[in-house]
Design an enzyme around this catalytic site. Structure first.
Site, PDB file in Angstrom:
ATOM      1  N   ASP A  80       0.863  -0.998  -0.126  1.00 53.98           N
ATOM      2  CA  ASP A  80       0.087  -0.106   0.076  1.00 53.98           C
ATOM      3  C   ASP A  80       0.858   1.116   0.134  1.00 53.98           C
ATOM      4  O   ASP A  80       1.034   2.108   0.985  1.00 53.98           O
ATOM      5  CB  ASP A  80      -1.082   0.018   1.207  1.00 53.98           C
ATOM      6  CG  ASP A  80      -1.911   0.853   1.022  1.00 53.98           C
ATOM      7  OD1 ASP A  80      -2.325   1.539   0.167  1.00 53.98           O
ATOM      8  OD2 ASP A  80      -3.062   0.764   1.941  1.00 53.98           O
ATOM      9  N   LYS A  82       0.987   3.759  -1.964  1.00 50.58           N
ATOM     10  CA  LYS A  82       0.061   5.188  -2.648  1.00 50.58           C
ATOM     11  C   LYS A  82       1.034   5.922  -3.304  1.00 50.58           C
ATOM     12  O   LYS A  82       1.198   7.066  -2.942  1.00 50.58           O
ATOM     13  CB  LYS A  82      -0.562   5.572  -1.271  1.00 50.58           C
ATOM     14  CG  LYS A  82      -1.746   5.034  -0.651  1.00 50.58           C
ATOM     15  CD  LYS A  82      -2.491   5.687   0.278  1.00 50.58           C
ATOM     16  CE  LYS A  82      -3.676   4.926   0.800  1.00 50.58           C
ATOM     17  NZ  LYS A  82      -3.268   3.788   1.942  1.00 50.58           N
TER      18      LYS A  82
END
Ligand code: NUP
Length: 239
Positions: A80, A82
């Site tokens: 994750d 991002k």
């Protein structure tokens, strides 16, 4: 072509594992993370960690992926990250993370199609996946129908394997799914601690659920994971 192969292999893997549940390993202690991966692994399609977990747990990314995936019976580990940078920077980060063994990476779409394509290029070269944030679960976020539409268009044009879409905002989730088409993967956080319900999220178009606190903070995480896995499989029906 690369990302559609990833879609296929990820779906097949989830099917083989009999689970649509991705465990967000959001704990500060590495021993606890390992315990959760081992206890819940059999109930999971995949694991998800943040880049900071390697620092927090004091392990290299490569060691983290190998250990946790091994404990979870070979479940892939989604990062994750991002990513939200220009193409060149996105590319070097993705290259580094994929080399550590992560199966897929989460990136933002607002830096534009070219920046996302840079990540997709690195993923395609290694048979890994890219998941783009089409909207977020957080309260007061700045995503709306119009920018979610634009982000879905970027996901499609850049050829990402799928998107992350909010499992606690069913109308937005359904809109994202309908514009994305049925081939792309839709992974939805927001179920449990952030108020979303599995059945409603899956009705709106989620393929898999990303769940952290409802499992990691449960008195019996393995039992919580199994219950959730079964609820998700039921919610998905024949899909
Ligand atoms: O929009 C998003 N919402 C979200 O919660 C995008 C995410 N990647 N997440 C992540 O999903 C979040 O960082 C956390 O790791 C997980 C949800 O955890 P929980 O709310 O089930 O505890």
């Amino acid at each position: 072509v690369g990302q559609s192969e990833f879609q296929q292999s990820f779906r097949t893997l989830a099917q083989r594992r009999g689970s649509r549940l991705v465990l967000a390993l959001d704990v500060e202690d590495y021993g606890r993370a390992r315990g959760l991966a081992e206890a819940c692994g059999g109930e999971l399609a995949a694991l998800k960690v943040h880049p900071e977990h390697a620092l927090l747990w004091g392990v290299s990314h490569a060691e983290l992926v190998k250990t946790l995936s091994g404990l979870a019976g070979g479940a892939p580990v989604i990062l994750d990250a991002k990513l939200a940078d220009i193409g060149e920077s996105n590319a070097f980060k993705a290259r580094y993370y994929f080399a550590q063994g992560y199966g897929a990476i989460i990136c933002h779409g607002f830096p534009g199609e070219k920046a996302v394509k840079a990540v997709v290029g690195e993923a395609d070269a290694r048979g890994r996946g890219v998941l783009l944030l089409a909207a977020m679960t957080s309260e007061g976020h700045l995503f709306n129908e119009s920018n979610a539409d634009a982000l879905v268009a970027i996901a499609r044009q850049a050829g990402a394997a799928g998107v992350i879409a909010p499992g606690n905002q069913y109308e937005l989730l359904a809109r994202i799914r309908s514009r994305l088409g049925s081939d792309a993967l839709v992974l939805s956080p927001g179920i449990g601690a952030q108020g979303g319900e599995a059945a409603q999220a899956f009705r709106a178009g989620a393929d898999l659920a990303i769940v952290g606190r409802a499992i990691v903070n449960a008195a019996d995480p393995k039992a919580a994971a199994r219950e959730l896995k079964e609820a998700l499989n039921q919610a998905a029906g024949g899909r």
